[in-house]
Design an enzyme around this catalytic site. Structure first.
Site, short mmCIF file in Angstrom:
data_model
loop_
_atom_site.label_atom_id
_atom_site.label_comp_id
_atom_site.label_asym_id
_atom_site.label_seq_id
_atom_site.Cartn_x
_atom_site.Cartn_y
_atom_site.Cartn_z
N CYS A 163 0.82 -1.11 -0.09
CA CYS A 163 -0.11 0.08 0.03
C CYS A 163 1.12 1.29 0.02
O CYS A 163 2.16 0.99 0.09
CB CYS A 163 -1.04 0.11 1.09
N HIS A 223 5.65 -5.87 8.28
CA HIS A 223 5.51 -7.26 8.82
C HIS A 223 5.91 -7.99 7.56
O HIS A 223 4.77 -8.58 6.94
CB HIS A 223 4.49 -7.64 9.72
N HIS A 254 0.69 -5.87 19.38
CA HIS A 254 0.76 -5.44 18.25
C HIS A 254 1.73 -3.92 18.24
O HIS A 254 1.20 -3.14 19.02
CB HIS A 254 -0.07 -5.30 17.14
N GLU A 267 1.47 -1.31 16.46
CA GLU A 267 0.77 -0.20 16.17
C GLU A 267 -0.09 -0.10 17.22
O GLU A 267 -0.32 1.29 17.73
CB GLU A 267 -0.02 -0.52 14.98
N THR A 314 -5.42 -0.33 12.47
CA THR A 314 -5.94 -0.07 11.14
C THR A 314 -6.21 -1.39 10.51
O THR A 314 -6.73 -1.25 9.40
CB THR A 314 -5.05 0.74 10.45
N SER A 365 1.74 -10.33 10.25
CA SER A 365 0.72 -9.25 9.38
C SER A 365 -0.54 -9.49 9.74
O SER A 365 -1.42 -10.29 9.03
CB SER A 365 1.19 -9.26 8.08
N SER A 366 -1.03 -8.58 10.43
CA SER A 366 -2.42 -8.73 10.81
C SER A 366 -3.39 -8.16 9.57
O SER A 366 -4.40 -9.07 9.53
CB SER A 366 -2.95 -7.36 11.76
N ASN A 367 -2.93 -7.46 8.58
CA ASN A 367 -3.85 -7.22 7.37
C ASN A 367 -3.99 -8.60 6.64
O ASN A 367 -4.74 -8.78 5.88
CB ASN A 367 -3.66 -6.01 6.81
N SER A 427 1.90 -5.53 3.06
CA SER A 427 3.50 -5.57 3.31
C SER A 427 4.05 -6.43 2.56
O SER A 427 5.46 -6.66 2.67
CB SER A 427 3.61 -5.81 4.44
#
Length: 417
Positions: free
Chosen positions: A62, A92, A181, A183, A260, A327-329, A392
């Site tokens: 992104c 991440h 995390h 963030e 986020t 990586s959470s997303n 990422s």
């Protein structure tokens, strides 16, 4: 707490060094992918024989990640002879972080809720990751006097502003995220800008329901399950709450925010459900005066989740999701996919063993658990494979995953043109 440095401060850099053109070729060589470019050119669709690859329309790096990696490369170019440190991981993705290590960037280790800055001296440079750092970390670095290159994502900064406003106005920040995390730790720390600021982090709807049960029980309402006692509540959320948090006091006024990169629909559902619990406990007027909620999922996270849902409206036999296991997303993308089709979240294309027709992947559940499947992919007959990647994940890693799928199906990816 010192205020944010001005743009004229030479020891604080947030807009890069004007060296983007100088590092662009290196970035392209390190992260671009020919097959990904080809997929884009062909409407995210590659078909060879009876093998079809479909790529989600939003995937991979992104803007915030591109910016963070770009600034890290610019920093190395700007300071070729200085020691450069990174607070944790830039993003991440193990491949990207390893590239930075190869460039001589030293990674600072975690310490408590932040990082250990004992190796850093005034003449050094410290890069802040896209996740940001806590206000305590930031203050420590400013006191050291080193150069700070801040790559904190703008979407994260927007959440910080929201949480800071909650604390200023006397609301407890209820944060949907993972307390450990980077963030979320950085976001939670923003409440400490105001005396008495409080936060509570909930991982999912199950934990949010514990909060709602407590609120309703305090109001004398019956709950479907036995609510936690005050002592049990404090024990349950011991590592996920601010110092001095008291559920009897600090759940009276709540402002909802989120990490986020969480699953957007769950963040929205948690906000709505907590608001409804406040109405049940104290009435609509109380909610109006004592409750706030906003959607602070970043647009890139939302776009990638929407693209996966669009892709899954087509007939897809299985999904491959590429991205770091922390990586959470990426985890959120894999969870969405797994609701409809067999899904394999791989950290790296090397997890696909072409010779053995095997895959090493992260199971789709709350806890990190790796597994291996062999045989994995049907080697004959029609097959439609969907591909996506976390924010990422660079294009070259997506390309390698696509190539390995084709190789398993007897297709030479180098011959695809």
């Amino acid at each position: 707490m010192a205020s944010t440095p001005s743009s004229a401060d030479p020891t604080y850099v947030r807009k890069g060094f004007g060296l983007k053109a100088e590092v662009q070729d290196t970035l392209a060589a390190d992260y671009n992918g020919r097959l990904v470019d080809l997929l884009r050119e062909r409407d995210y669709h590659l078909e060879v024989g009876d093998t079809t690859i479909r790529l989600a329309r939003e995937f991979g790096f992104c803007y915030g990640v591109e910016r963070a990696v770009d600034y890290a490369y610019q920093t190395r170019r700007k300071f070729p002879d200085r020691r450069i440190f990174l607070a944790g991981e830039i993003i991440h993705n193990p491949h990207v972080n390893e590239k930075l290590r190869e460039m001589g960037v030293e990674f600072l280790s975690a310490s408590g809720k932040g990082f250990d800055y004992s190796p850093v001296a005034a003449q050094d440079v410290v890069i802040l990751p896209a996740f940001g750092v806590t206000i305590q970390d930031f203050q420590t670095l400013r006191e050291l006097g080193c150069v700070v290159v801040d790559t904190t994502c703008g979407s994260v900064l927007n959440v910080w502003k929201r949480v800071e406003a909650y604390a200023r106005d006397g609301y407890t920040s209820l944060i949907h995220g993972k307390y450990y995390h980077e963030e979320t730790r950085a976001t939670a720390s923003q409440v400490e800008k105001y005396p008495g600021g409080q936060y509570l982090v909930v991982r999912d709807m199950d934990e949010a329901e514990l909060v709602m049960d407590y609120i309703e029980a305090r109001a004398g309402l019956p709950t479907t399950r036995a609510p936690l006692s005050r002592a049990a509540f404090l024990e349950k959320f011991a590592v996920a709450a601010s110092d001095g948090f008291d559920p009897d006091v600090h759940l009276a006024r709540i402002g909802v925010a989120n990490q986020t990169t969480m699953l957007a629909r769950e963040s929205l559902a948690i906000g709505a459900a907590v608001g409804e619990a406040m109405v049940r406990a104290y009435g609509p007027a109380h909610r109006e005066a004592h409750f706030r909620t906003f959607d602070t999922i970043c647009s890139a996270t939302q776009d990638r989740q929407d693209a996966v849902k669009e892709l899954l409206q087509e007939p897809i036999d299985l999904m491959v999701v590429v991205g770091g296991y922390n990586s959470s997303n990426t985890i959120s993308l894999a969870a969405l996919c797994a609701e409809q089709v067999p899904t394999y979240h791989i950290a790296d294309p090397d997890d696909i063993d072409v010779g053995g027709n095997a895959v090493r992947y992260r199971r789709i559940d709350k806890h990190h658990h790796e597994d291996t499947m062999s045989p994995w992919l049907p080697t004959s007959g029609p097959l439609r494979v969907g591909i996506t990647a976390g924010a990422s994940t660079p294009n070259n890693k997506i390309e390698q995953a696509v190539a390995r799928v084709f190789l398993l199906r007897g297709v030479n990816p180098a011959a695809i043109a």
